[in-house]
Scaffold this motif. Structure first.
Motif, PDB file in Angstrom:
ATOM      1  N   CYS A 296      59.782  52.392 -17.486  1.00 20.50           N
ATOM      2  CA  CYS A 296      59.397  53.792 -17.227  1.00 20.50           C
ATOM      3  C   CYS A 296      59.767  55.298 -15.683  1.00 20.50           C
ATOM      4  CB  CYS A 296      58.062  54.154 -17.276  1.00 20.50           C
ATOM      5  SG  CYS A 296      57.316  53.571 -15.070  1.00 20.50           S
ATOM      6  N   HIS A 297      60.554  54.316 -15.263  1.00 21.20           N
ATOM      7  CA  HIS A 297      61.693  54.875 -13.778  1.00 21.20           C
ATOM      8  C   HIS A 297      63.066  54.430 -14.865  1.00 21.20           C
ATOM      9  CE1 HIS A 297      58.439  54.411 -11.403  1.00 21.20           C
ATOM     10  NE2 HIS A 297      58.093  53.891 -11.614  1.00 21.20           N
ATOM     11  N   ASP A 298      63.616  55.750 -14.486  1.00 22.96           N
ATOM     12  CA  ASP A 298      65.072  55.430 -14.691  1.00 22.96           C
ATOM     13  C   ASP A 298      66.151  55.684 -13.805  1.00 22.96           C
ATOM     14  OD1 ASP A 298      67.447  55.858 -16.345  1.00 22.96           O
ATOM     15  OD2 ASP A 298      67.449  58.342 -16.150  1.00 22.96           O
ATOM     16  N   LEU A 299      67.311  55.348 -13.679  1.00 22.20           N
ATOM     17  CA  LEU A 299      68.001  55.334 -12.686  1.00 22.20           C
ATOM     18  C   LEU A 299      67.333  54.352 -11.443  1.00 22.20           C
ATOM     19  CD1 LEU A 299      70.082  58.647 -12.419  1.00 22.20           C
ATOM     20  CD2 LEU A 299      70.636  56.893 -13.978  1.00 22.20           C
ATOM     21  N   ILE A 300      67.635  52.689 -11.747  1.00 23.97           N
ATOM     22  CA  ILE A 300      66.637  51.837 -10.284  1.00 23.97           C
ATOM     23  C   ILE A 300      67.973  51.180  -9.724  1.00 23.97           C
ATOM     24  CG2 ILE A 300      65.441  49.545 -10.409  1.00 23.97           C
ATOM     25  CD1 ILE A 300      63.746  50.527 -13.123  1.00 23.97           C
ATOM     26  N   PRO A 301      68.284  51.428  -8.719  1.00 25.27           N
ATOM     27  CA  PRO A 301      68.743  50.449  -7.758  1.00 25.27           C
ATOM     28  C   PRO A 301      69.495  49.597  -8.918  1.00 25.27           C
ATOM     29  CG  PRO A 301      68.153  51.820  -6.532  1.00 25.27           C
ATOM     30  CD  PRO A 301      66.649  51.613  -7.730  1.00 25.27           C
ATOM     31  N   TRP A 302      71.150  49.230  -8.871  1.00 23.61           N
ATOM     32  CA  TRP A 302      71.106  47.914  -9.643  1.00 23.61           C
ATOM     33  C   TRP A 302      71.926  47.138  -9.046  1.00 23.61           C
ATOM     34  CZ3 TRP A 302      70.271  43.949 -12.036  1.00 23.61           C
ATOM     35  CH2 TRP A 302      71.255  42.263 -12.835  1.00 23.61           C
ATOM     36  N   ASN A 303      72.378  46.697  -7.525  1.00 18.97           N
ATOM     37  CA  ASN A 303      73.672  46.614  -6.671  1.00 18.97           C
ATOM     38  C   ASN A 303      73.308  44.889  -6.414  1.00 18.97           C
ATOM     39  OD1 ASN A 303      74.560  48.951  -6.404  1.00 18.97           O
ATOM     40  ND2 ASN A 303      73.316  49.532  -4.707  1.00 18.97           N
ATOM     41  N   ARG A 304      74.497  44.707  -6.285  1.00 16.05           N
ATOM     42  CA  ARG A 304      74.884  43.614  -5.637  1.00 16.05           C
ATOM     43  C   ARG A 304      74.871  43.075  -4.242  1.00 16.05           C
ATOM     44  NH1 ARG A 304      79.665  42.147  -7.731  1.00 16.05           N
ATOM     45  NH2 ARG A 304      78.864  40.792  -9.934  1.00 16.05           N
ATOM     46  N   ASN A 305      74.492  42.045  -3.560  1.00 15.24           N
ATOM     47  CA  ASN A 305      74.542  41.879  -1.949  1.00 15.24           C
ATOM     48  C   ASN A 305      75.671  41.706  -2.026  1.00 15.24           C
ATOM     49  OD1 ASN A 305      71.772  41.638  -2.286  1.00 15.24           O
ATOM     50  ND2 ASN A 305      71.497  39.637  -1.819  1.00 15.24           N
ATOM     51  N   ASP A 306      76.671  42.409  -0.438  1.00 12.50           N
ATOM     52  CA  ASP A 306      77.699  42.329  -0.020  1.00 12.50           C
ATOM     53  C   ASP A 306      78.625  41.469  -0.329  1.00 12.50           C
ATOM     54  OD1 ASP A 306      77.604  45.314   0.690  1.00 12.50           O
ATOM     55  OD2 ASP A 306      77.263  44.862   2.650  1.00 12.50           O
TER      56      ASP A 306
END
Length: 230
Positions: A208-218
């Motif tokens: 139901c939430h848009d633009l959820i963070p999707w980042n790989r760890n450094d």
């Protein structure tokens, strides 16, 4: 024809993620833009998407990536009209057009994982598009270096599973011309792996939430530049 939001992960997507969780598979390099690995809830650390994802946007300012709860309205890395949840910068889709270069972060990680690989399995790809098609050959280069002092059974291997022939079939240790889902089903039987069905409740693109963070760890690339990769 189904729209991107109507498609569901196949048995192969679910089997690969199960194999990752059990330690059989280390990393997935995908040329598909359908977002099915994402929808099957793969861990970001285990995936490199070279040609983009219809459910992923990227900020032009801070390069953070976000999961959409609907397919992107654009393609070709164009601005979608949304704003970054971290820095309020404009975000664009991640779908590459033919003339656009591969994203550095995705390609660098794919190259690093390919260099570490001891068994490369190509699933359902004609291996035509460069430079993605060259990544599985990294395992053969390692085998050539090892060959003089290593038993053949311990050398790194290349396996190709595809309905049609590919131009790299002659280099592979094993070639299977068959449906990927059926082959994966037989592999799971041999490994005694139970693959759970797709659970739509775990699909992050249905949030139901848009633009959820999707980042790989450094991570620190072991190579300095794209030129050294090619």
């Amino acid at each position: 024809m189904k729209s991107f939001d109507q498609c569901k992960p196949t048995f192969s997507h679910l089997a690969i993620i199960t194999m990752i969780n059990k330690g059989f598979v280390k990393h997935v390099v995908s040329q598909n833009i359908d977002g099915l690995f994402l929808r099957a809830n793969i861990d970001r650390e285990n995936l490199s998407e070279l040609h983009g994802n219809y459910f992923i946007d990227e900020c032009i300012e801070c390069h953070s990536r976000f999961i959409r709860n609907r397919p992107s309205p654009t393609m070709g890395c164009k601005f979608t009209g949304d704003k970054c949840k971290k820095c309020d910068g404009p975000v664009h889709d991640t779908i590459l057009d033919w003339e656009q270069e591969l994203p550095d972060d995705e390609f660098d990680r794919a190259q690093i994982e390919s260099k570490k690989c001891d068994l490369a399995i190509c699933l359902g790809t004609s291996l035509q598009i460069e430079p993605a098609n060259l990544l599985p050959l990294e395992v053969l280069e390692k085998s050539e270096i090892q060959h003089e002092n290593t038993d053949d059974n311990q050398l790194n291997k290349l396996v190709i599973i595809n309905l049609q022939r590919t131009k790299f079939d002659r280099h592979a240790d094993l070639v299977i011309h068959h449906y990927v889902d059926k082959v994966m089903e037989l592999i799971c039987q041999q490994l005694m792996i139970q693959v759970a069905p797709f659970e739509s409740a775990l699909d992050p693109t249905k949030s139901c939430h848009d633009l959820i963070p999707w980042n790989r760890n450094d991570f620190r690339p072991t190579i300095k530049s794209r030129n050294e990769l090619l």
